[in-house]
Design a protein around this motif. Structure first.
Motif, PDB file in Angstrom:
ATOM      1  N   ILE A 133      41.153  50.166 -28.456  1.00 37.56           N
ATOM      2  CA  ILE A 133      41.647  50.151 -29.843  1.00 37.56           C
ATOM      3  C   ILE A 133      43.067  50.688 -29.941  1.00 37.56           C
ATOM      4  O   ILE A 133      43.926  50.071 -30.566  1.00 37.56           O
ATOM      5  N   VAL A 134      43.343  51.845 -29.322  1.00 36.38           N
ATOM      6  CA  VAL A 134      44.665  52.472 -29.488  1.00 36.38           C
ATOM      7  C   VAL A 134      45.512  52.453 -28.231  1.00 36.38           C
ATOM      8  O   VAL A 134      46.646  52.911 -28.244  1.00 36.38           O
ATOM      9  N   GLY A 135      44.972  51.956 -27.143  1.00 33.46           N
ATOM     10  CA  GLY A 135      45.761  51.849 -25.920  1.00 33.46           C
ATOM     11  C   GLY A 135      45.562  53.003 -24.954  1.00 33.46           C
ATOM     12  O   GLY A 135      45.902  52.901 -23.801  1.00 33.46           O
ATOM     13  N   SER A 136      45.028  54.113 -25.447  1.00 33.06           N
ATOM     14  CA  SER A 136      44.731  55.252 -24.583  1.00 33.06           C
ATOM     15  C   SER A 136      43.876  56.238 -25.357  1.00 33.06           C
ATOM     16  O   SER A 136      43.803  56.196 -26.577  1.00 33.06           O
ATOM     17  N   ARG A 137      43.219  57.116 -24.627  1.00 30.83           N
ATOM     18  CA  ARG A 137      42.449  58.167 -25.284  1.00 30.83           C
ATOM     19  C   ARG A 137      43.399  59.303 -25.633  1.00 30.83           C
ATOM     20  O   ARG A 137      44.283  59.642 -24.856  1.00 30.83           O
ATOM     21  N   GLN A 138      43.207  59.891 -26.788  1.00 29.54           N
ATOM     22  CA  GLN A 138      44.037  61.000 -27.239  1.00 29.54           C
ATOM     23  C   GLN A 138      43.216  62.276 -27.170  1.00 29.54           C
ATOM     24  O   GLN A 138      42.124  62.342 -27.703  1.00 29.54           O
ATOM     25  N   GLN A 139      43.731  63.305 -26.499  1.00 32.00           N
ATOM     26  CA  GLN A 139      43.039  64.584 -26.423  1.00 32.00           C
ATOM     27  C   GLN A 139      43.532  65.459 -27.556  1.00 32.00           C
ATOM     28  O   GLN A 139      44.751  65.616 -27.760  1.00 32.00           O
ATOM     29  N   LEU A 140      42.582  66.027 -28.293  1.00 30.93           N
ATOM     30  CA  LEU A 140      42.948  66.926 -29.383  1.00 30.93           C
ATOM     31  C   LEU A 140      43.211  68.314 -28.844  1.00 30.93           C
ATOM     32  O   LEU A 140      42.591  68.759 -27.889  1.00 30.93           O
ATOM     33  N   ALA A 141      44.137  69.010 -29.486  1.00 30.20           N
ATOM     34  CA  ALA A 141      44.471  70.380 -29.055  1.00 30.20           C
ATOM     35  C   ALA A 141      43.373  71.348 -29.424  1.00 30.20           C
ATOM     36  O   ALA A 141      42.647  71.193 -30.332  1.00 30.20           O
TER      37      ALA A 141
END
Length: 141
Positions: A133-141
């Motif tokens: 969906i977004v091109g990569s996984r985003q890690q939350l702080a």
């Protein structure tokens, strides 16, 4: 797509950003001629249910061909059924359809294919879905 034989089959895919795993129906795995990677014991809970079911599941690898021509490798558990209810094309919101079109196989979604059926063949879990969906996984702080 079978990564070894390159056999291709049109499959109906659902993205589930809340699922910890990905699943492919036994029938779809058989159509593709997928080989067993390993077997796992799973504890499965269905959203909104208090029931917890233990089941044995095979793990297979297959590829999804993106519009760009890149092949995304997916590791998934096999299951007799992905969803007991049919998902009709008219229930897919246009904004979701537009969002998925950039990575869809050959530039089309399953509901665009004339011989499409109403059952889900593959459920793509969060591990892969967010990358799609977004091109990569985003890690939350």
């Amino acid at each position: 797509m079978n990564l070894q034989t390159k056999k291709k089959v049109h499959l109906r895919i659902a993205l589930d950003t809340m699922s910890n795993r990905s699943y492919i129906s036994n029938q779809a795995a058989l159509q593709l001629g997928l080989n067993l990677e390993r077997s796992e014991q799973l504890g499965v809970s269905v959203f909104g249910s208090q029931q917890h079911v233990e089941m044995r599941s095979s793990v297979v690898k297959f590829g999804i061909i993106e519009k760009s021509g890149n092949v995304r490798t997916i590791e998934a558990n096999t299951s007799e059924t992905i969803s007991k209810s049919s998902v009709l094309p008219s229930k897919v919101p246009q904004n979701v359809s537009d969002l998925l079109r950039p990575w869809a196989l050959s530039g089309c979604l399953a509901d665009d294919i004339e011989d499409s059926h109403n059952t889900i063949d593959v459920l793509i879990g969060a591990t892969y879905a967010w990358d799609m969906i977004v091109g990569s996984r985003q890690q939350l702080a």
